[in-house]
Design a protein around this motif. Structure first.
Motif, mmCIF file in Angstrom:
data_model
loop_
_atom_site.group_PDB
_atom_site.id
_atom_site.type_symbol
_atom_site.label_atom_id
_atom_site.label_comp_id
_atom_site.label_asym_id
_atom_site.label_seq_id
_atom_site.Cartn_x
_atom_site.Cartn_y
_atom_site.Cartn_z
ATOM 1 N N ASP A 1 -4.875 56.449 52.053
ATOM 2 C CA ASP A 1 -3.461 56.066 52.060
ATOM 3 C C ASP A 1 -2.878 55.995 53.462
ATOM 4 N N ALA A 2 -3.394 56.820 54.377
ATOM 5 C CA ALA A 2 -2.827 56.872 55.728
ATOM 6 C C ALA A 2 -3.226 55.669 56.577
ATOM 7 N N ASP A 3 -4.526 55.307 56.539
ATOM 8 C CA ASP A 3 -5.015 54.255 57.428
ATOM 9 C C ASP A 3 -5.281 52.934 56.716
ATOM 10 N N GLY A 4 -5.131 52.903 55.394
ATOM 11 C CA GLY A 4 -5.409 51.698 54.659
ATOM 12 C C GLY A 4 -6.900 51.512 54.424
ATOM 13 N N THR A 5 -7.275 50.282 54.111
ATOM 14 C CA THR A 5 -8.688 49.965 53.834
ATOM 15 C C THR A 5 -9.243 49.154 54.993
ATOM 16 N N THR A 6 -10.395 49.607 55.511
ATOM 17 C CA THR A 6 -11.016 48.945 56.658
ATOM 18 C C THR A 6 -12.472 48.631 56.351
#
Length: 411
Positions: A401-406
């Motif tokens: 949730d903090a950094d999103g999907t990478t």
């Protein structure tokens, strides 16, 4: 896949058998270690009980009058007073260096224990207080024990290394035999997918062409046109699926060692990523998000141009589809050590850990993060993985949730 299974098979065999070998050799060393030092301690205690002047007889175990065993090790025994002055020494063929004797005496007088070792001097000692307040000290050389243990340790290490080397060769050949049925099944599956896709391609092209002719017929009734349009859409989806299956078959052939499956040329990866990002900018606008491309210039790679372009577009398209409104999809291309790295990040619903482990599986869909509403058949990321691995690279995904999907591709 077969190569990965073979390596895992060998690793499991090496680990299990290696652990057993290490345990057996370690247990043997520990047992010998305890026996050797127990014998030294026994000899020292026996020496303190023996009468002065006793000389061991080679070839016959000395027996005392009460039947107790007596030491056969050459041990020097000295009597000292409380100040450390040597009062008497046993009549023994063993000779003790004065410096060693001084160190042993000091250690015995200052220690609360009745035995000990001086590792630097390679001696062991045992002491007993006399009725006059002095002390009897028995001293034994331990060079033979230490040498024996060091020799056993070295032999064990060599034996372990040789055994593991032989085991590796055996396990490697056994793995080839054991996985032969798996390899045959995988090869049959791969050929079936490729052959079936090729066979479906031509009939689908004919169906699509005929439906296109019907669509252009001005005399087609409106109700019938609705069914024709639906058939055209379904045929288009089937063509997309067949194309994806062909791509997977080609990547499988490349990974299996078929060099002809890949058409290698010099590819300007920087220009390719910038072009793709520019073309997807309109799609990002439609999804109410923005696309930010951070591309390092003049990055080239020797690879298949069509495949690499497909890889870039799959990741960008996937990121935009699942991006949350009013967020930014970030595409980065940069040099990383001796390779190149491509990362695509979006901010949306995080992929659950149980689904993240399967996002590159064929036809896999997560109810939360991947839905039929976005279109496709769940093959995009599987194709992306196949393309990356066919070029000798890797692809991975992280999501929170903090950094999103990478998604990260390293080539």
């Amino acid at each position: 896949m077969i190569g990965s299974l073979r390596r895992k098979f060998v690793a499991i065999v090496m680990t299990l058998v290696g652990a057993v070998l290490v345990f057996v050799l370690a247990f043997s060393y520990w047992r010998n270690y305890t026996m050797q030092w127990s014998q030294v301690d026994h000899d020292l205690e026996m020496s303190l009980d023996e009468e002065d002047g006793f000389i061991p007889v080679i070839g016959r175990a000395p027996i005392s009058q009460d039947g107790a065993g007596r030491s056969a090790r050459l041990v020097a025994k000295v009597s000292v007073d409380v100040s450390g002055l040597v009062l008497a020494a046993s009549d023994s063929s063993a000779s003790v260096d004065e410096a060693v004797l001084s160190d042993v005496t000091a250690a015995a007088l200052s220690s609360d224990a009745t035995s000990g070792r001086l590792k630097d001097a390679h001696v062991a000692w045992a002491s007993r207080t006399t009725s006059t307040g002095g002390m009897l000290i028995a001293i034994a050389d331990t060079s033979d024990v230490e040498g024996s243990l060091e020799s056993q340790a070295a032999s064990s290490v060599i034996a372990l290394a040789v055994a593991l080397a032989v085991l590796f060769v055996i396990a490697w050949f056994l793995s080839s035999w054991a996985l032969r049925p798996v390899g045959a099944a995988w090869e049959q599956q791969r050929r079936f997918v490729a052959d079936a896709s090729h066979e479906l391609k031509t009939p689908l092209a004919v169906i699509t062409a005929n439906l296109g002719i019907l669509q252009r017929d001005p005399g087609l009734p409106a109700d019938d046109r609705r069914w024709v349009n639906g058939s055209v859409d379904a045929a288009g989806q089937m063509q997309g699926l067949v194309t994806d299956l062909l791509e997977l078959a080609r990547t499988d052939e490349t990974k299996a060692g078929d060099a002809d499956a890949m058409r290698k040329t010099d590819v300007d990866l920087s220009d390719m990523v910038e072009t793709a990002a520019l073309e997807f900018d309109a799609m990002a606008f439609e999804h109410d998000c923005t696309l930010d491309a951070q591309v390092e210039g003049d990055i080239h790679i020797d690879g298949d141009r069509d495949w690499l372009d497909r890889l870039v577009r799959i990741l960008i398209d996937n990121a935009i589809k699942y991006a949350a409104p009013r967020t930014t999809v970030t595409v980065r291309l940069f040099r990383k050590g001796g390779g190149r790295a491509l990362t695509v990040n979006n901010r949306g619903a995080a992929i659950p850990p149980e689904d993240l482990a399967h996002v590159f599986d064929r036809f896999y869909r997560s109810d939360a993060a991947r839905s039929r509403q976005t279109g496709g058949f769940g093959l995009g990321l599987a194709i992306a993985k196949g393309i990356a691995e066919a070029h000798g690279g890797t692809i991975s995904a992280t999501s929170n949730d903090a950094d999103g999907t990478t998604f990260t591709v390293t080539l």
